[in-house]
Write a protein that holds these residues in place. Sequence first.
Motif, PDB file in Angstrom:
ATOM      1  N   ALA A  70      64.309  18.043   4.490  1.00 42.26           N
ATOM      2  CA  ALA A  70      63.678  17.903   5.803  1.00 42.26           C
ATOM      3  C   ALA A  70      64.373  16.775   6.545  1.00 42.26           C
ATOM      4  N   THR A  71      63.957  16.557   7.788  1.00 37.86           N
ATOM      5  CA  THR A  71      64.473  15.435   8.576  1.00 37.86           C
ATOM      6  C   THR A  71      63.360  14.404   8.766  1.00 37.86           C
ATOM      7  N   VAL A  72      63.755  13.122   8.784  1.00 39.92           N
ATOM      8  CA  VAL A  72      62.812  12.027   9.015  1.00 39.92           C
ATOM      9  C   VAL A  72      63.374  11.156  10.130  1.00 39.92           C
ATOM     10  N   PHE A  73      62.542  10.877  11.132  1.00 41.86           N
ATOM     11  CA  PHE A  73      62.964  10.104  12.303  1.00 41.86           C
ATOM     12  C   PHE A  73      62.191   8.788  12.304  1.00 41.86           C
ATOM     13  N   MET A  74      62.914   7.675  12.183  1.00 41.94           N
ATOM     14  CA  MET A  74      62.288   6.408  11.820  1.00 41.94           C
ATOM     15  C   MET A  74      62.397   5.356  12.928  1.00 41.94           C
ATOM     16  N   ASN A 143      65.319  24.346  12.130  1.00 44.78           N
ATOM     17  CA  ASN A 143      64.383  25.142  11.330  1.00 44.78           C
ATOM     18  C   ASN A 143      63.840  24.384  10.122  1.00 44.78           C
ATOM     19  N   LEU A 144      64.182  23.106  10.018  1.00 44.60           N
ATOM     20  CA  LEU A 144      63.711  22.294   8.893  1.00 44.60           C
ATOM     21  C   LEU A 144      62.411  21.574   9.246  1.00 44.60           C
ATOM     22  N   PRO A 145      61.591  21.246   8.255  1.00 40.54           N
ATOM     23  CA  PRO A 145      60.451  20.369   8.526  1.00 40.54           C
ATOM     24  C   PRO A 145      60.945  19.037   9.088  1.00 40.54           C
ATOM     25  N   ALA A 146      60.149  18.436   9.968  1.00 44.06           N
ATOM     26  CA  ALA A 146      60.565  17.191  10.628  1.00 44.06           C
ATOM     27  C   ALA A 146      59.389  16.225  10.684  1.00 44.06           C
ATOM     28  N   PHE A 147      59.656  14.978  10.282  1.00 46.99           N
ATOM     29  CA  PHE A 147      58.613  13.958  10.198  1.00 46.99           C
ATOM     30  C   PHE A 147      58.982  12.746  11.057  1.00 46.99           C
ATOM     31  N   LEU A 148      57.966  12.140  11.656  1.00 51.30           N
ATOM     32  CA  LEU A 148      58.121  10.858  12.338  1.00 51.30           C
ATOM     33  C   LEU A 148      57.605   9.753  11.423  1.00 51.30           C
ATOM     34  N   PHE A 149      58.335   8.632  11.388  1.00 51.24           N
ATOM     35  CA  PHE A 149      57.931   7.483  10.567  1.00 51.24           C
ATOM     36  C   PHE A 149      57.979   6.236  11.448  1.00 51.24           C
ATOM     37  N   GLY A 150      56.924   5.420  11.396  1.00 51.36           N
ATOM     38  CA  GLY A 150      56.915   4.186  12.163  1.00 51.36           C
ATOM     39  C   GLY A 150      56.348   3.033  11.355  1.00 51.36           C
ATOM     40  N   GLU A 151      56.994   1.870  11.491  1.00 51.81           N
ATOM     41  CA  GLU A 151      56.566   0.671  10.775  1.00 51.81           C
ATOM     42  C   GLU A 151      56.066  -0.367  11.773  1.00 51.81           C
ATOM     43  N   SER A 152      54.896  -0.933  11.534  1.00 50.17           N
ATOM     44  CA  SER A 152      54.343  -2.007  12.348  1.00 50.17           C
ATOM     45  C   SER A 152      54.264  -1.567  13.819  1.00 50.17           C
ATOM     46  N   MET A 153      54.856  -2.331  14.736  1.00 47.55           N
ATOM     47  CA  MET A 153      54.843  -1.937  16.136  1.00 47.55           C
ATOM     48  C   MET A 153      55.563  -0.608  16.340  1.00 47.55           C
ATOM     49  N   THR A 158      55.738   5.282  17.577  1.00 49.01           N
ATOM     50  CA  THR A 158      55.782   6.601  16.963  1.00 49.01           C
ATOM     51  C   THR A 158      54.602   7.459  17.402  1.00 49.01           C
ATOM     52  N   LEU A 159      53.414   6.865  17.450  1.00 45.92           N
ATOM     53  CA  LEU A 159      52.247   7.637  17.867  1.00 45.92           C
ATOM     54  C   LEU A 159      52.369   8.047  19.340  1.00 45.92           C
ATOM     55  N   LEU A 160      52.949   7.177  20.160  1.00 45.26           N
ATOM     56  CA  LEU A 160      53.208   7.554  21.552  1.00 45.26           C
ATOM     57  C   LEU A 160      54.178   8.731  21.616  1.00 45.26           C
ATOM     58  N   MET A 161      55.211   8.711  20.772  1.00 53.88           N
ATOM     59  CA  MET A 161      56.161   9.828  20.735  1.00 53.88           C
ATOM     60  C   MET A 161      55.448  11.124  20.369  1.00 53.88           C
ATOM     61  N   TYR A 162      54.546  11.032  19.418  1.00 56.47           N
ATOM     62  CA  TYR A 162      53.786  12.213  19.011  1.00 56.47           C
ATOM     63  C   TYR A 162      52.983  12.761  20.189  1.00 56.47           C
ATOM     64  N   PHE A 163      52.297  11.882  20.915  1.00 53.55           N
ATOM     65  CA  PHE A 163      51.494  12.324  22.047  1.00 53.55           C
ATOM     66  C   PHE A 163      52.354  12.937  23.158  1.00 53.55           C
ATOM     67  N   LYS A 164      53.616  12.506  23.249  1.00 55.34           N
ATOM     68  CA  LYS A 164      54.518  13.011  24.286  1.00 55.34           C
ATOM     69  C   LYS A 164      55.219  14.311  23.869  1.00 55.34           C
ATOM     70  N   SER A 165      55.065  14.730  22.640  1.00 55.93           N
ATOM     71  CA  SER A 165      55.774  15.895  22.122  1.00 55.93           C
ATOM     72  C   SER A 165      54.955  17.171  22.303  1.00 55.93           C
ATOM     73  N   GLU A 166      55.675  18.295  22.348  1.00 54.13           N
ATOM     74  CA  GLU A 166      55.009  19.587  22.395  1.00 54.13           C
ATOM     75  C   GLU A 166      54.279  19.836  21.062  1.00 54.13           C
ATOM     76  N   PRO A 167      53.196  20.613  21.113  1.00 61.10           N
ATOM     77  CA  PRO A 167      52.491  20.929  19.865  1.00 61.10           C
ATOM     78  C   PRO A 167      53.424  21.560  18.834  1.00 61.10           C
ATOM     79  N   ASP A 168      53.209  21.239  17.602  1.00 64.54           N
ATOM     80  CA  ASP A 168      53.965  21.796  16.473  1.00 64.54           C
ATOM     81  C   ASP A 168      55.417  21.332  16.401  1.00 64.54           C
TER      82      ASP A 168
END
Length: 301
Positions: A70-74, A143-153, A158-168
């Motif tokens: 999968a991919t991880v975006f940190m 086509n791979l699973p994709a995860f967001l990762f955020g540390e501290s601030m 990261t949560l803002l990025m999630y809210f700005k992203s399209e569903p799924d």
Amino acid sequence: VFLSTNFLTPSIAMAQESEVHPNFWGHTPEEEYYTSQGVRNTKSHFETPNGKIFTQSFFPLNLQPHQVKATVFMTHGYGSDTGWLFQKICINFATWGYAVFAADLLGHGRSDGLQCYLGDMDKIAATSLSFFLHVRNSHPYKNLPAFLFGESMGGLATLLMYFKSEPDTWTGLMFSAPLFVIPEDMKPSRVHLFMYGLLFGLADTWAAMPDNKMVGKAIRDPEKLKVIASNPRRYTGPPRVGTMRELLRVTQYVQDNFSKVTTPFFTAHGTSDGVTCPSSSKLLYEKGSSEDKTLKLYDGM
């Protein structure tokens, strides 16, 4: 992690001045070090309407891009960057079989922007997100699973990025001591913010807010603190007025919108963390609407 030279002990400060290393691991050439860790590393700058951001990728040494799990975006924390100790987390994920992508936030590390000025967190999150989505939607990763990762601030961004992203868009979210709730003794004085606000934004970039010895409340390991302190790109000044104003605003915003989190998530926190309240992870776990969610608390850390 908030970092100020005011916190450093004399011994660490002296070591910092006398031991200048090009990387956190010392003088070993980068390619040799990464190979010894079992990963390949690439570095580049990504152009956005808001400026250039510095990016890195980490791949398992023995796998081709289409072979990764999968991919991880940190995203790193306050005053930090992807090029020092934070990349150790990236390396770990790569050795586990993931393709990892990380970017220095605007105003951090080798990205454009006034150092450690977070006056518009929406713009900062959107800028990193533009790079992450560019990779997320490209061959061979789309086509791979994709995860967001955020540390501290970085968890807040990261949560803002999630809210700005399209569903799924994202398969899951991962947080390490996310900054969703600011401890009372860390909150900036509203009187100070009001007084600076009377200057019609002129004071927004001033490095004039108390730092409250933040790093000492987050990191207790003197050896780790020494390594972090030796980062030549870290921010060592007091928090900027606009940064603290915006962190107050955005932490309240995400608290009000925890229920909109529907993607699976994992969040971990130390119960003794004095900078990023453990209640950050607890509230997300309690209020998040995800059916698949995990909270891990580490006592005394």
